[in-house]
Design a protein around this motif. Structure first.
Motif, PDB file in Angstrom:
ATOM      1  N   ALA B 104       1.280  -1.208   0.050  1.00 23.66           N
ATOM      2  CA  ALA B 104      -0.062  -0.062  -0.309  1.00 23.66           C
ATOM      3  C   ALA B 104       1.013   1.058   0.309  1.00 23.66           C
ATOM      4  O   ALA B 104       0.302   1.901  -0.828  1.00 23.66           O
ATOM      5  CB  ALA B 104      -0.979  -0.144   0.916  1.00 23.66           C
ATOM      6  N   ASP B 106       3.873   1.392  -0.899  1.00 32.32           N
ATOM      7  CA  ASP B 106       4.050   1.975  -2.330  1.00 32.32           C
ATOM      8  C   ASP B 106       3.444   2.418  -3.400  1.00 32.32           C
ATOM      9  O   ASP B 106       4.273   2.850  -4.564  1.00 32.32           O
ATOM     10  CB  ASP B 106       4.506   0.071  -2.994  1.00 32.32           C
ATOM     11  CG  ASP B 106       4.747   0.221  -4.010  1.00 32.32           C
ATOM     12  OD1 ASP B 106       5.533   1.098  -4.752  1.00 32.32           O
ATOM     13  OD2 ASP B 106       5.494  -1.363  -4.943  1.00 32.32           O
ATOM     14  N   GLY B 107       1.794   1.735  -3.675  1.00 30.46           N
ATOM     15  CA  GLY B 107       1.547   2.194  -4.498  1.00 30.46           C
ATOM     16  C   GLY B 107       1.062   3.867  -4.314  1.00 30.46           C
ATOM     17  O   GLY B 107       1.150   4.474  -4.828  1.00 30.46           O
ATOM     18  N   GLN B 110       3.841   5.824  -5.615  1.00 29.94           N
ATOM     19  CA  GLN B 110       3.266   5.964  -7.387  1.00 29.94           C
ATOM     20  C   GLN B 110       2.619   6.901  -8.010  1.00 29.94           C
ATOM     21  O   GLN B 110       2.695   7.444  -8.023  1.00 29.94           O
ATOM     22  CB  GLN B 110       2.872   4.722  -7.754  1.00 29.94           C
ATOM     23  CG  GLN B 110       3.473   3.441  -7.089  1.00 29.94           C
ATOM     24  CD  GLN B 110       3.292   1.819  -7.852  1.00 29.94           C
ATOM     25  OE1 GLN B 110       2.727   2.971  -8.397  1.00 29.94           O
ATOM     26  NE2 GLN B 110       3.530   0.479  -7.162  1.00 29.94           N
ATOM     27  N   GLU B 111       1.447   7.260  -6.358  1.00 31.44           N
ATOM     28  CA  GLU B 111       0.710   8.290  -6.996  1.00 31.44           C
ATOM     29  C   GLU B 111       1.283  10.191  -6.515  1.00 31.44           C
ATOM     30  O   GLU B 111       1.074  10.861  -6.988  1.00 31.44           O
ATOM     31  CB  GLU B 111      -0.459   8.297  -6.417  1.00 31.44           C
ATOM     32  CG  GLU B 111      -1.413   7.234  -7.225  1.00 31.44           C
ATOM     33  CD  GLU B 111      -1.503   7.724  -9.032  1.00 31.44           C
ATOM     34  OE1 GLU B 111      -2.444   8.594  -9.064  1.00 31.44           O
ATOM     35  OE2 GLU B 111      -1.604   6.360  -9.140  1.00 31.44           O
ATOM     36  N   THR B 326      -1.391  -3.225  -3.690  1.00 28.03           N
ATOM     37  CA  THR B 326      -1.042  -1.759  -4.156  1.00 28.03           C
ATOM     38  C   THR B 326      -1.985  -0.554  -5.181  1.00 28.03           C
ATOM     39  O   THR B 326      -1.545   0.679  -4.381  1.00 28.03           O
ATOM     40  CB  THR B 326       0.018  -2.141  -5.312  1.00 28.03           C
ATOM     41  OG1 THR B 326       0.844  -3.611  -5.159  1.00 28.03           O
ATOM     42  CG2 THR B 326       1.143  -0.942  -5.460  1.00 28.03           C
ATOM     43  N   GLU B 327      -2.785  -1.505  -5.503  1.00 25.71           N
ATOM     44  CA  GLU B 327      -3.522  -0.738  -5.859  1.00 25.71           C
ATOM     45  C   GLU B 327      -4.441   0.231  -4.783  1.00 25.71           C
ATOM     46  O   GLU B 327      -4.976   1.440  -5.280  1.00 25.71           O
ATOM     47  CB  GLU B 327      -4.658  -1.578  -6.465  1.00 25.71           C
ATOM     48  CG  GLU B 327      -5.336  -1.473  -7.950  1.00 25.71           C
ATOM     49  CD  GLU B 327      -5.284   0.001  -9.094  1.00 25.71           C
ATOM     50  OE1 GLU B 327      -5.643   0.791  -8.674  1.00 25.71           O
ATOM     51  OE2 GLU B 327      -4.054   0.155  -9.811  1.00 25.71           O
ATOM     52  N   LYS B 328      -4.625  -0.240  -4.168  1.00 31.82           N
ATOM     53  CA  LYS B 328      -5.268   0.499  -3.061  1.00 31.82           C
ATOM     54  C   LYS B 328      -4.012   1.306  -2.314  1.00 31.82           C
ATOM     55  O   LYS B 328      -5.044   2.670  -1.787  1.00 31.82           O
ATOM     56  CB  LYS B 328      -5.559  -0.188  -1.414  1.00 31.82           C
ATOM     57  CG  LYS B 328      -6.356  -1.557  -1.355  1.00 31.82           C
ATOM     58  CD  LYS B 328      -6.907  -1.961   0.071  1.00 31.82           C
ATOM     59  CE  LYS B 328      -5.754  -2.476   0.579  1.00 31.82           C
ATOM     60  NZ  LYS B 328      -5.838  -3.464   2.192  1.00 31.82           N
ATOM     61  N   ARG B 330      -2.500   3.176  -3.998  1.00 31.48           N
ATOM     62  CA  ARG B 330      -2.042   4.190  -5.713  1.00 31.48           C
ATOM     63  C   ARG B 330      -3.753   4.647  -5.470  1.00 31.48           C
ATOM     64  O   ARG B 330      -3.726   5.994  -5.470  1.00 31.48           O
ATOM     65  CB  ARG B 330      -2.223   3.517  -6.528  1.00 31.48           C
ATOM     66  CG  ARG B 330      -1.179   2.997  -7.230  1.00 31.48           C
ATOM     67  CD  ARG B 330      -0.662   3.211  -8.848  1.00 31.48           C
ATOM     68  NE  ARG B 330      -2.042   1.837  -9.549  1.00 31.48           N
ATOM     69  CZ  ARG B 330      -0.929   1.179  -9.383  1.00 31.48           C
ATOM     70  NH1 ARG B 330       0.353   0.998  -9.442  1.00 31.48           N
ATOM     71  NH2 ARG B 330      -1.707  -0.397 -10.220  1.00 31.48           N
TER      72      ARG B 330
END
Lengths: 368, 368
Positions: B104, B106-107, B110-111, B326-328, B330
DNA sequence: CTGTTAGCGCGTTCAT
DNA sequence: ATGAACGCGCTAACAG
């Protein structure tokens, strides 16, 4: 004068957009009927103040939904924010996938503790916004990057105390070191003493290129990453002409891929031992060996570096150099704390310890 | 007037202790012979300015070793710092050991990208310095904590945009959710459909107590951690009276210990399936089963939750619910970015997907 | 295109 | 123990 006061109150208070205006310490003071400085003391608890006035102030604050001084203003006034900047090598995602980095972050957090936070940044070069515009009081460089020198120049001008973990040595930057070169040599010697003569290595990234590729003789010269260069030098001290592969990042996937290339050859060209620069890589190498039907350590010896406890990897006890990763972080955190307190802080050097597991053995006679 | 100027220059400039006085933007402006605002524009590049003047300013800056505006002052003036606060559950060390939290983070990174940093904080309750005194513009709560409500009260007053990942829903806090309850039910049903009737569970921590202990019927009521409570409810929907153990943290060690207690009993009292609330726990359960000489899935079915890719765990393909971790992160990062831009941001809900591996099978007839 | 003015919200001297 | 002034370093308005 009343005009001034009225106008002063909150006429031009424009927080974000349409949000209700925040109350400030001045508002609280006014409502409590005390001066600003008194209200300030009621919150910071610094100067002396009567219990009664403090009560009065806190009550007024509660009424106005005031929860304490604005961190930004406080930070400007005091010249410090309580934030420690941790500068990571490149993409944050890489750092998060590396157990050693995580361990160091963990150690740092233990020392700087509840009081302050860790601000994670990446060193993408001078002129890059993050490091120049970010608010922090001290910087810890975690893993050296090509941009380290530039970052340090900026921070130095700003009088920000600095600590570098396994980076080059710079004036005025506390160094937290690890004996990578020597430890790698010890490990190589261990492999040599077992009798191995045909040995390959799989290294960590040596420079900014992030791709799995063959190791070339020039790499020792052009390497920009001190850790991997030092470990390679250590191996070279025992095996001067060792070849192998350079990974794109410390991962078992890259170890797997590299090992396939190294091991899937004619038996008499196949190395009898593979020296991996990280345990993650070593795990991948072992997986590749097993996928090729080779037994570890019977057919091929595999050694790692780090002493990472890899979850679920239990059918082998990896022979490796154990490094005090969390301790490194703690030392850096402690150094920062001391520097911020105005004390001097000495450099620290850590050493690795050979852990003899069950993945290294003498080469099998039949294989040669 | 020259007196004023002289006195103004840097007489009462007291940086830390004996350090050379830093030059300020005003110094640069004076040396360049322009006004403060012009010098400011030369650095921020906001307003329009002639190339010649900018040159002049930058030259003066270089001469004074001035590397750009002080982040603290800038942040006070602009009302924002570019820092996103990420509030972790309790000890940072726990978070760092959990692959889902790492994913998370990490995500998120990224954003929010290169521009701003992530400030890692822990929610240790209201009144605690960190969350009240830290400088940041937006907060992401990662995993709910008992202190969540209090933290939100403070942040709300400060007009800080907030996002909560898998937390309770609060007014004005964007929610990034996961269908934990339903996913756990799907998994339990899968196990049920295979024919298992004597089933145990090993859950994540349910409250602030951090110890491995037996699950009690009261736990569903007193649980403070939404994620584990929801997953337990999902399992209860299929196995209403399921019992088992509560771990101290998501780790294979705790899974191992719990499974020893569950499996080291008379064969006819032994559960035929164990539902673990995380993959880390499941890996420990499998290790314990194998340590007891039981085969997975022949003698005992083991299922996990998360879809964590656990390094080196390769001799099984774990049956689990895969979540987009990860999507969470992001989504949370994106929400924060939007909120900071003054836009509205909708809640987001993610779903898990059943991954059928090779660790779940019908119960063996002989075993009953 | 540039300069002037007025604070952002707070802590910290001096006085009293 | 409390209050009045001042400025931390910078930038957003507006005026020229």
């Amino acid at each position: 004068m009343s005009t001034t006061t009225l106008w002063d109150v909150s006429a031009n208070n424009q927080p974000h957009r349409g949000h209700p205006a925040r109350s400030t310490l001045a508002d609280v003071a006014r409502l409590a009927g005390v001066s600003g400085s008194t209200a300030s003391i009621a919150f910071s608890g610094d100067g002396s103040i009567s219990a009664a006035t403090r009560e009065k102030v806190l009550k007024a604050a509660a009424e106005l939904n005031y929860y304490g001084p604005d961190p930004r203003a406080k930070s400007l006034r005091q010249g410090r924010s309580g934030i420690v900047g941790v500068v990571l090598e490149d993409r944050i995602i890489h750092s998060f996938r590396d157990p050693m980095t995580i361990a160091a972050l963990d150690g740092i957090s233990q020392e700087i503790g509840e009081g302050g936070g860790m601000l994670l940044l990446t060193a993408t070069g001078v002129g890059e916004p993050s490091i120049q515009t970010a608010v922090f009081d001290a910087a810890i460089f975690l893993g050296c990057s090509p941009h380290l020198a530039g970052s340090i120049t900026v921070m130095r001008q700003r009088n920000v105390p600095m600590v570098a973990i396994e980076g080059q040595h710079f004036d005025g930057v506390v160094a937290v070191d690890l004996d990578n070169r020597k430890a790698a040599a010890v490990m190589a010697q261990h492999v040599y003493d077992l009798g191995h003569r045909l040995v390959a290595t799989v290294t960590l990234p040596l420079d900014a290129r992030r791709e799995l590729r063959a190791l070339t003789p020039a790499d020792l010269e052009t390497a920009t990453t001190a850790v991997s260069r030092d470990r390679l030098e250590g191996a070279r001290a025992v095996y001067p002409s060792v070849t192998g592969f350079v990974t794109s990042t410390s991962s078992s996937d890259d170890g797997f891929a590299a090992a396939l290339l190294l091991l899937d050859v004619a038996p008499d060209a196949r190395p009898t031992a593979i020296i991996a620069q990280s345990d993650l890589i070593a795990v991948g190498v072992i997986r590749a060996a097993e996928a090729l039907g080779l037994l570890v350590p019977h057919d091929v010896t595999v050694v790692g570096f780090d002493g990472a406890r890899i979850e679920g990897f239990t059918h082998h006890d990896l022979t490796t150099m154990v490094q005090p990763a969390t301790e490194k972080g703690r030392a850096a955190g402690r150094a920062v704390t001391e520097l911020l307190a105005g004390e001097a802080s000495p450099d620290v050097a850590f050493t690795c310890r050979l852990h003899v597991g069950d993945t290294a053995a003498p080469p099998t006679a039949v294989a040669r």
